[in-house]
Design an enzyme around this catalytic site. Structure first.
Site, PDB file in Angstrom:
ATOM      1  N   HIS A   7      18.350  13.029  26.669  1.00 24.46           N
ATOM      2  CA  HIS A   7      18.510  12.327  25.397  1.00 24.46           C
ATOM      3  C   HIS A   7      17.523  12.830  24.352  1.00 24.46           C
ATOM      4  O   HIS A   7      16.540  13.478  24.681  1.00 24.46           O
ATOM      5  CB  HIS A   7      18.368  10.804  25.560  1.00 24.46           C
ATOM      6  CG  HIS A   7      17.014  10.332  25.987  1.00 24.46           C
ATOM      7  ND1 HIS A   7      16.684  10.139  27.313  1.00 24.46           N
ATOM      8  CD2 HIS A   7      15.899  10.021  25.286  1.00 24.46           C
ATOM      9  CE1 HIS A   7      15.430   9.713  27.398  1.00 24.46           C
ATOM     10  NE2 HIS A   7      14.923   9.641  26.179  1.00 24.46           N
ATOM     11  N   HIS A  79      11.000  12.066  20.433  1.00 27.93           N
ATOM     12  CA  HIS A  79      10.852  12.956  21.584  1.00 27.93           C
ATOM     13  C   HIS A  79      12.203  13.438  22.088  1.00 27.93           C
ATOM     14  O   HIS A  79      13.237  12.910  21.691  1.00 27.93           O
ATOM     15  CB  HIS A  79      10.069  12.278  22.728  1.00 27.93           C
ATOM     16  CG  HIS A  79      10.773  11.146  23.404  1.00 27.93           C
ATOM     17  ND1 HIS A  79      10.620   9.830  23.019  1.00 27.93           N
ATOM     18  CD2 HIS A  79      11.630  11.114  24.455  1.00 27.93           C
ATOM     19  CE1 HIS A  79      11.342   9.051  23.804  1.00 27.93           C
ATOM     20  NE2 HIS A  79      11.970   9.809  24.686  1.00 27.93           N
ATOM     21  N   GLU A 130       9.661  14.338  27.232  1.00 26.47           N
ATOM     22  CA  GLU A 130       9.765  13.444  28.375  1.00 26.47           C
ATOM     23  C   GLU A 130      10.526  14.180  29.474  1.00 26.47           C
ATOM     24  O   GLU A 130      11.518  14.865  29.190  1.00 26.47           O
ATOM     25  CB  GLU A 130      10.524  12.171  27.985  1.00 26.47           C
ATOM     26  CG  GLU A 130      10.720  11.191  29.123  1.00 26.47           C
ATOM     27  CD  GLU A 130      11.516   9.954  28.710  1.00 26.47           C
ATOM     28  OE1 GLU A 130      11.488   8.986  29.485  1.00 26.47           O
ATOM     29  OE2 GLU A 130      12.167   9.958  27.646  1.00 26.47           O
TER      30      GLU A 130
END
Length: 134
Positions: A7, A79, A130
């Site tokens: 994502h 992010h 991440e």
């Protein structure tokens, strides 16, 4: 080592307005908000055919997203998240190559119920990254 793009996270100043925009203007499937107290955020996942968008909104007074929004009042990309098969092996390899893992270095459980880690943006071309174990 990294797999699919899981994502792209976007910090937003108004979670409802952002959700409505994706649902109504773009015709996307918008999931309900979910609070993530361990991360200090409320998230909404937008499902796309090839990935997800994660809308982030501050939860609580110590939310790291509030600091981001203070600097970027209109919101913005916060992010990117990549999938990995083994988060501990990925962490160890990245640390051995000189990259910094944020926090204690131990994975936390993320919004999908899976272990996650974050890499320092100064080590990743200015981007907070991440990693999520799949």
């Amino acid at each position: 080592m990294i797999g699919r793009l899981n994502h792209v996270a976007i910090a937003v100043p108004d979670l409802q307005a952002a959700s409505d925009q994706y649902r109504n203007a773009l015709g996307a499937k918008v999931n309900p908000p979910q609070d993530e107290p361990d991360h200090g955020v409320t998230v909404v996942f937008i499902e796309l055919p090839n990935t997800k968008i994660e809308l982030l909104y501050p939860l609580g007074e110590n939310s790291p997203i509030q600091g981001f929004l203070d600097k970027n009042p209109s919101g913005g990309i916060h992010h990117v998240c990549y999938e990995v098969d083994d988060i501990i092996a990925a962490r160890d390899k990245l640390k051995a190559s000189g990259l910094r893992v944020l926090g204690s270095g131990e994975p936390k459980i993320g919004a999908h119920g899976k272990p996650v880690l974050f890499l320092h943006p100064k080590d990743m071309n200015g981007t907070l990254v991440e990693l999520e174990q799949v």
